[in-house]
Write an enzyme that holds these catalytic residues in place. Structure first.
Site, PDB file in Angstrom:
ATOM      1  N   ASP A   1       0.844  -1.185   0.000  1.00 37.88           N
ATOM      2  CA  ASP A   1       0.000   0.000   0.000  1.00 37.88           C
ATOM      3  C   ASP A   1       0.885   1.242   0.000  1.00 37.88           C
ATOM      4  O   ASP A   1       2.054   1.188   0.368  1.00 37.88           O
ATOM      5  CB  ASP A   1      -0.918   0.015   1.231  1.00 37.88           C
ATOM      6  CG  ASP A   1      -2.122   0.946   1.060  1.00 37.88           C
ATOM      7  OD1 ASP A   1      -2.375   1.408  -0.072  1.00 37.88           O
ATOM      8  OD2 ASP A   1      -2.808   1.209   2.060  1.00 37.88           O
ATOM      9  N   GLY A   2       0.309   2.349  -0.407  1.00 38.48           N
ATOM     10  CA  GLY A   2       0.992   3.632  -0.406  1.00 38.48           C
ATOM     11  C   GLY A   2       0.111   4.688   0.228  1.00 38.48           C
ATOM     12  O   GLY A   2      -1.109   4.529   0.322  1.00 38.48           O
TER      13      GLY A   2
ATOM     14  N   GLU B   1       2.284   3.708  -4.177  1.00 36.32           N
ATOM     15  CA  GLU B   1       1.681   2.400  -4.462  1.00 36.32           C
ATOM     16  C   GLU B   1       2.610   1.573  -5.347  1.00 36.32           C
ATOM     17  O   GLU B   1       2.852   0.386  -5.089  1.00 36.32           O
ATOM     18  CB  GLU B   1       0.330   2.569  -5.172  1.00 36.32           C
ATOM     19  CG  GLU B   1      -0.744   3.280  -4.371  1.00 36.32           C
ATOM     20  CD  GLU B   1      -1.471   2.407  -3.364  1.00 36.32           C
ATOM     21  OE1 GLU B   1      -1.149   1.203  -3.237  1.00 36.32           O
ATOM     22  OE2 GLU B   1      -2.375   2.945  -2.704  1.00 36.32           O
TER      23      GLU B   1
ATOM     24  N   ASP C   1      -4.863  -2.397  -2.714  1.00 31.98           N
ATOM     25  CA  ASP C   1      -6.113  -1.650  -2.881  1.00 31.98           C
ATOM     26  C   ASP C   1      -6.004  -0.635  -4.021  1.00 31.98           C
ATOM     27  O   ASP C   1      -6.858   0.219  -4.180  1.00 31.98           O
ATOM     28  CB  ASP C   1      -6.530  -0.970  -1.577  1.00 31.98           C
ATOM     29  CG  ASP C   1      -5.521   0.048  -1.064  1.00 31.98           C
ATOM     30  OD1 ASP C   1      -4.578   0.407  -1.804  1.00 31.98           O
ATOM     31  OD2 ASP C   1      -5.669   0.488   0.093  1.00 31.98           O
TER      32      ASP C   1
ATOM     33  N   HIS D   1      -9.271  -0.231   3.576  1.00 31.76           N
ATOM     34  CA  HIS D   1      -9.965   0.086   4.835  1.00 31.76           C
ATOM     35  C   HIS D   1     -11.229  -0.756   5.007  1.00 31.76           C
ATOM     36  O   HIS D   1     -12.240  -0.277   5.504  1.00 31.76           O
ATOM     37  CB  HIS D   1     -10.292   1.579   4.912  1.00 31.76           C
ATOM     38  CG  HIS D   1      -9.109   2.441   4.612  1.00 31.76           C
ATOM     39  ND1 HIS D   1      -8.101   2.658   5.516  1.00 31.76           N
ATOM     40  CD2 HIS D   1      -8.754   3.114   3.485  1.00 31.76           C
ATOM     41  CE1 HIS D   1      -7.179   3.437   4.968  1.00 31.76           C
ATOM     42  NE2 HIS D   1      -7.547   3.723   3.739  1.00 31.76           N
TER      43      HIS D   1
ATOM     44  N   ASP E   1      -1.182  -0.259   5.103  1.00 29.16           N
ATOM     45  CA  ASP E   1      -1.626   1.129   5.174  1.00 29.16           C
ATOM     46  C   ASP E   1      -1.035   1.805   6.406  1.00 29.16           C
ATOM     47  O   ASP E   1      -0.556   2.942   6.330  1.00 29.16           O
ATOM     48  CB  ASP E   1      -3.158   1.192   5.206  1.00 29.16           C
ATOM     49  CG  ASP E   1      -3.669   2.619   5.296  1.00 29.16           C
ATOM     50  OD1 ASP E   1      -3.497   3.369   4.316  1.00 29.16           O
ATOM     51  OD2 ASP E   1      -4.221   2.991   6.351  1.00 29.16           O
TER      52      ASP E   1
END
Length: 184
Positions: free
Chosen positions: A21-22, A60, A85, A138, A148
Site C-alpha cells: 500500500d501507499g 503504491e 487496494d 480500509h 496502510d
C-alpha cells in the site's frame, strides 16, 4: 518454471501472503509506502520507506516494486497473489502497460505516461504467474490494513524511519488470505 519455484530460491519457508500500500499527504506532498510478506512458518517481514515530495500513485508502485524484488528469490506458495487496494497499479500492470509500450510510453490521449520510471521497473521485475489481486482499502483485510499503517507511519515520520525493514516477527496464527487453505 512452475509457480512457487523461483530459479534462484533462497531455502526457507514459502511466502503464503504478500500485500502492499501507499499513502501521501497532500498528493503531491510527503508520502510513504508499506508492504509485507507472510511465510508458512508464521513469520512476517514488513518493509517501508518515505519520500518528501511524491504522489500516492508513486508510493503504491514503489511498494509493489519492493515486493517483486523481494519475491524474486524467495520460495512462493503456488497460489500466492500480491494484494493491493490500488486499481491504478493492477490496471497499469496487467493492461495499460502493453499499450503504453506500443505507443512509445504515451497514453491513449498522446500524453507522456506518468511514473514511467516506476512502470518500466515494474515491467522489468515482473514475475510470471504472480498476479495482483484487488482488496478494498480500509475494509478489514488485516494485511492491507497493516500495509496502510506502515505507509502512513512513513508518510508522517519519514525522516525518522528512513528506509528500513519495518518489522519482522513470528505470528501465533497468521490470518490466511481468503480462499487459501490453512494447511499449506
Amino acid at each position: 518454471m512452475p509457480a512457487g519455484h523461483p530459479s534462484k530460491a533462497t531455502p526457507g519457508p514459502r511466502v503464503v501472503a504478500a500485500a502492499c500500500d501507499g499513502a501521501c499527504s497532500g498528493n503531491p506532498g510527503p508520502g510513504g509506502w508499506g508492504c509485507l510478506l507472510r511465510f508458512e512458518d508464521g513469520s512476517v517481514q514488513e518493509f517501508g520507506d518515505a519520500d518528501a515530495d511524491t504522489t500516492n500513485n508513486r508510493m503504491e508502485l514503489t511498494a509493489a516494486l519492493t515486493l517483486l524484488h523481494k519475491l524474486k528469490t524467495l520460495p512462493r506458495h503456488p497460489d500466492l497473489t500480491i494484494r493491493t487496494d490500488s486499481k491504478y497499479l493492477i490496471d497499469g500492470y496487467t493492461s495499460w502497460i502493453k499499450g503504453w509500450k506500443r505507443k512509445g510510453w504515451r497514453t491513449a490521449a498522446g500524453a507522456p505516461v506518468l511514473n514511467r520510471d516506476l512502470w518500466e521497473a515494474l515491467d522489468a521485475a515482473r514475475i510470471p504467474d504472480l498476479p495482483f489481486t484487488y482488496v478494498k482499502g480500509h475494509s478489514g483485510d488485516p494485511d492491507n490494513d497493516r500495509c496502510d499503517a506502515i505507509a502512513v507511519a512513513f508518510d508522517e515520520k519519514g525522516p525518522t524511519l528512513r528506509h528500513q525493514e519495518f518489522k519482522e516477527y513470528k505470528a501465533q496464527r497468521p490470518p490466511m488470505p481468503e480462499g487459501m487453505s490453512a494447511q499449506i
